[in-house]
Scaffold this motif. Structure first.
Motif, PDB file in Angstrom:
ATOM      1  N   GLY A 186       0.813  -1.180  -0.154  1.00 51.63           N
ATOM      2  CA  GLY A 186       0.042   0.099  -0.009  1.00 51.63           C
ATOM      3  C   GLY A 186       0.842   1.207  -0.107  1.00 51.63           C
ATOM      4  O   GLY A 186       0.326   2.409  -0.246  1.00 51.63           O
ATOM      5  N   GLU A 187       2.174   1.219   0.358  1.00 54.54           N
ATOM      6  CA  GLU A 187       2.839   2.393   0.242  1.00 54.54           C
ATOM      7  C   GLU A 187       3.021   2.789  -1.063  1.00 54.54           C
ATOM      8  O   GLU A 187       3.295   2.234  -1.985  1.00 54.54           O
ATOM      9  N   HIS A 188       3.318   4.188  -1.296  1.00 56.15           N
ATOM     10  CA  HIS A 188       3.340   4.836  -2.540  1.00 56.15           C
ATOM     11  C   HIS A 188       4.871   5.253  -2.739  1.00 56.15           C
ATOM     12  O   HIS A 188       5.278   5.846  -1.584  1.00 56.15           O
ATOM     13  N   LEU A 189       5.479   5.089  -3.716  1.00 57.34           N
ATOM     14  CA  LEU A 189       7.132   5.623  -3.870  1.00 57.34           C
ATOM     15  C   LEU A 189       6.962   6.495  -5.402  1.00 57.34           C
ATOM     16  O   LEU A 189       5.829   6.093  -6.040  1.00 57.34           O
ATOM     17  N   ILE A 190       7.833   7.501  -5.364  1.00 56.00           N
ATOM     18  CA  ILE A 190       8.092   8.056  -6.342  1.00 56.00           C
ATOM     19  C   ILE A 190       9.248   7.362  -7.294  1.00 56.00           C
ATOM     20  O   ILE A 190      10.245   7.636  -6.805  1.00 56.00           O
ATOM     21  N   THR A 200      21.817 -14.799   0.855  1.00 56.68           N
ATOM     22  CA  THR A 200      21.612 -13.663   1.104  1.00 56.68           C
ATOM     23  C   THR A 200      20.311 -13.071   0.675  1.00 56.68           C
ATOM     24  O   THR A 200      19.515 -13.685  -0.077  1.00 56.68           O
ATOM     25  N   ILE A 201      19.994 -12.403   1.694  1.00 53.68           N
ATOM     26  CA  ILE A 201      18.274 -11.944   1.628  1.00 53.68           C
ATOM     27  C   ILE A 201      17.994 -10.960   0.670  1.00 53.68           C
ATOM     28  O   ILE A 201      18.678  -9.615   0.634  1.00 53.68           O
ATOM     29  N   ILE A 202      16.970 -11.218  -0.287  1.00 53.37           N
ATOM     30  CA  ILE A 202      16.534 -10.295  -1.468  1.00 53.37           C
ATOM     31  C   ILE A 202      15.304  -9.751  -0.932  1.00 53.37           C
ATOM     32  O   ILE A 202      14.391 -10.649  -0.422  1.00 53.37           O
ATOM     33  N   VAL A 203      15.160  -8.443  -1.147  1.00 54.18           N
ATOM     34  CA  VAL A 203      13.611  -7.695  -0.922  1.00 54.18           C
ATOM     35  C   VAL A 203      13.003  -7.782  -2.318  1.00 54.18           C
ATOM     36  O   VAL A 203      13.478  -7.045  -3.252  1.00 54.18           O
ATOM     37  N   CYS A 204      12.090  -8.653  -2.388  1.00 62.45           N
ATOM     38  CA  CYS A 204      11.294  -8.738  -3.598  1.00 62.45           C
ATOM     39  C   CYS A 204      10.161  -7.722  -3.715  1.00 62.45           C
ATOM     40  O   CYS A 204       9.096  -8.066  -2.814  1.00 62.45           O
ATOM     41  N   LEU A 205      10.144  -6.829  -4.550  1.00 66.36           N
ATOM     42  CA  LEU A 205       8.989  -5.725  -4.530  1.00 66.36           C
ATOM     43  C   LEU A 205       8.164  -5.995  -5.572  1.00 66.36           C
ATOM     44  O   LEU A 205       8.707  -6.118  -6.700  1.00 66.36           O
ATOM     45  N   ARG A 206       6.928  -5.930  -5.797  1.00 61.77           N
ATOM     46  CA  ARG A 206       5.935  -5.894  -6.631  1.00 61.77           C
ATOM     47  C   ARG A 206       5.194  -4.637  -6.660  1.00 61.77           C
ATOM     48  O   ARG A 206       4.881  -4.327  -5.440  1.00 61.77           O
ATOM     49  N   PHE A 207       4.878  -4.086  -7.573  1.00 64.85           N
ATOM     50  CA  PHE A 207       4.198  -2.688  -7.601  1.00 64.85           C
ATOM     51  C   PHE A 207       3.272  -2.491  -8.746  1.00 64.85           C
ATOM     52  O   PHE A 207       3.325  -3.332  -9.874  1.00 64.85           O
ATOM     53  N   ALA A 229       2.722  -3.522  -4.047  1.00 62.08           N
ATOM     54  CA  ALA A 229       1.151  -4.616  -4.083  1.00 62.08           C
ATOM     55  C   ALA A 229       1.895  -5.728  -3.379  1.00 62.08           C
ATOM     56  O   ALA A 229       1.021  -6.249  -2.562  1.00 62.08           O
ATOM     57  N   ARG A 230       3.147  -6.005  -3.155  1.00 63.42           N
ATOM     58  CA  ARG A 230       3.763  -7.225  -2.292  1.00 63.42           C
ATOM     59  C   ARG A 230       5.110  -7.011  -1.992  1.00 63.42           C
ATOM     60  O   ARG A 230       5.845  -6.454  -2.683  1.00 63.42           O
ATOM     61  N   VAL A 231       5.496  -7.541  -0.788  1.00 57.05           N
ATOM     62  CA  VAL A 231       7.053  -7.507  -0.362  1.00 57.05           C
ATOM     63  C   VAL A 231       7.388  -8.698   0.077  1.00 57.05           C
ATOM     64  O   VAL A 231       6.665  -9.310   1.090  1.00 57.05           O
ATOM     65  N   ASP A 232       8.248  -9.314  -0.465  1.00 56.82           N
ATOM     66  CA  ASP A 232       8.748 -10.695   0.125  1.00 56.82           C
ATOM     67  C   ASP A 232      10.381 -10.575   0.457  1.00 56.82           C
ATOM     68  O   ASP A 232      10.979 -10.196  -0.519  1.00 56.82           O
ATOM     69  N   LEU A 233      10.807 -11.134   1.658  1.00 56.13           N
ATOM     70  CA  LEU A 233      12.037 -11.214   2.089  1.00 56.13           C
ATOM     71  C   LEU A 233      12.361 -12.868   1.529  1.00 56.13           C
ATOM     72  O   LEU A 233      11.940 -13.576   2.357  1.00 56.13           O
ATOM     73  N   VAL A 234      13.151 -12.962   0.793  1.00 58.71           N
ATOM     74  CA  VAL A 234      13.732 -14.210   0.150  1.00 58.71           C
ATOM     75  C   VAL A 234      15.033 -14.633   0.049  1.00 58.71           C
ATOM     76  O   VAL A 234      15.622 -13.772  -0.090  1.00 58.71           O
ATOM     77  N   LEU A 235      15.427 -15.702   0.318  1.00 59.86           N
ATOM     78  CA  LEU A 235      16.988 -16.107   0.255  1.00 59.86           C
ATOM     79  C   LEU A 235      17.266 -16.108  -1.275  1.00 59.86           C
ATOM     80  O   LEU A 235      16.368 -16.574  -2.146  1.00 59.86           O
ATOM     81  N   PHE A 236      18.322 -15.641  -1.656  1.00 61.00           N
ATOM     82  CA  PHE A 236      18.708 -15.615  -3.108  1.00 61.00           C
ATOM     83  C   PHE A 236      18.469 -16.739  -3.841  1.00 61.00           C
ATOM     84  O   PHE A 236      17.765 -16.808  -4.814  1.00 61.00           O
ATOM     85  N   ALA A 237      18.588 -17.906  -3.241  1.00 62.00           N
ATOM     86  CA  ALA A 237      18.491 -19.144  -3.888  1.00 62.00           C
ATOM     87  C   ALA A 237      17.075 -19.662  -4.008  1.00 62.00           C
ATOM     88  O   ALA A 237      16.797 -20.397  -4.642  1.00 62.00           O
ATOM     89  N   ASN A 238      16.132 -18.914  -3.305  1.00 59.54           N
ATOM     90  CA  ASN A 238      14.551 -19.154  -3.190  1.00 59.54           C
ATOM     91  C   ASN A 238      13.813 -18.227  -4.014  1.00 59.54           C
ATOM     92  O   ASN A 238      12.585 -18.169  -4.154  1.00 59.54           O
ATOM     93  N   VAL A 239      14.344 -17.130  -4.593  1.00 65.93           N
ATOM     94  CA  VAL A 239      13.663 -16.392  -5.760  1.00 65.93           C
ATOM     95  C   VAL A 239      13.114 -17.100  -6.634  1.00 65.93           C
ATOM     96  O   VAL A 239      13.541 -17.796  -7.392  1.00 65.93           O
ATOM     97  N   PRO A 240      11.588 -16.940  -6.581  1.00 68.14           N
ATOM     98  CA  PRO A 240      10.887 -17.566  -7.566  1.00 68.14           C
ATOM     99  C   PRO A 240      10.990 -17.016  -9.028  1.00 68.14           C
ATOM    100  O   PRO A 240      10.910 -15.866  -9.293  1.00 68.14           O
ATOM    101  N   TRP A 241      10.739 -17.943  -9.937  1.00 70.75           N
ATOM    102  CA  TRP A 241      10.699 -17.828 -11.393  1.00 70.75           C
ATOM    103  C   TRP A 241       9.521 -16.604 -11.572  1.00 70.75           C
ATOM    104  O   TRP A 241       9.873 -15.544 -12.495  1.00 70.75           O
ATOM    105  N   ASP A 242       8.521 -16.672 -11.287  1.00 72.52           N
ATOM    106  CA  ASP A 242       7.361 -15.626 -11.595  1.00 72.52           C
ATOM    107  C   ASP A 242       7.974 -14.192 -11.013  1.00 72.52           C
ATOM    108  O   ASP A 242       7.303 -13.324 -11.907  1.00 72.52           O
ATOM    109  N   PHE A 243       8.572 -14.189 -10.046  1.00 71.84           N
ATOM    110  CA  PHE A 243       9.072 -12.783  -9.652  1.00 71.84           C
ATOM    111  C   PHE A 243      10.077 -12.366 -10.829  1.00 71.84           C
ATOM    112  O   PHE A 243      10.082 -11.358 -11.377  1.00 71.84           O
ATOM    113  N   ALA A 244      11.147 -13.192 -11.182  1.00 74.75           N
ATOM    114  CA  ALA A 244      11.823 -12.910 -12.341  1.00 74.75           C
ATOM    115  C   ALA A 244      11.244 -12.589 -13.540  1.00 74.75           C
ATOM    116  O   ALA A 244      11.873 -11.575 -14.162  1.00 74.75           O
TER     117      ALA A 244
END
Length: 133
Positions: free
Chosen positions: A54-58, A120-127, A73-88
């Motif tokens: 819900g946060e707005h960014l410029i 390594t922890i990756i911040v996966c942002l969807r917007f 729209a979505r925030v996930d903290l994910v290990l680098f090895a576990n970043v999913p294909w749909d995010f990519a």
């Protein structure tokens, strides 16, 4: 601390120049609806909290001007090895596989002086694109 614009945190994609311009244009075209950051480098070292739904960014362009307003729209903290294909795929940059995404991102962050591994922890942002000036 990240710069603010109209009271909102700003987002700059990639490094200045051609990469930032290309990534910003992908967002404006609706092709890029996600981006990845490093928890340690992009947040902890900057003294910033992770975005929330819900946060707005410029979104700033390469000149540092407002290119668009985004809503998280979505925030996930994910290990680098576990970043999913749909995010990519949502990053909209034409990756051919999750392995290709990992290789490109590992090389990018290494070029910025930050070596990562599978834990390594990756911040996966969807917007969502809200508006453009």
């Amino acid at each position: 601390m990240w710069p603010r614009s109209d009271g909102l945190r700003t987002l700059e994609l990639g490094t200045p120049g051609e990469l930032r311009t290309r990534l910003t244009n992908l967002v404006l075209a609706g092709q890029k609806t996600a981006t990845a950051g490093l928890l340690a480098l992009d947040y902890e070292a900057e003294g910033e909290e992770v975005e929330h739904v819900g946060e707005h960014l410029i979104l700033l362009n390469d000149a540092g001007d407002r290119a668009a307003e985004l809503e998280i729209a979505r925030v996930d903290l994910v290990l680098f090895a576990n970043v999913p294909w749909d995010f990519a795929q949502a990053e909209g940059e034409g990756y051919t596989s999750i392995e290709n995404w990992r290789e490109v991102h590992r090389d990018y962050w290494s070029s910025q002086g930050f070596d990562i591994d599978d834990t390594t922890i990756i911040v996966c942002l969807r917007f969502h694109l809200i508006d453009t000036p």
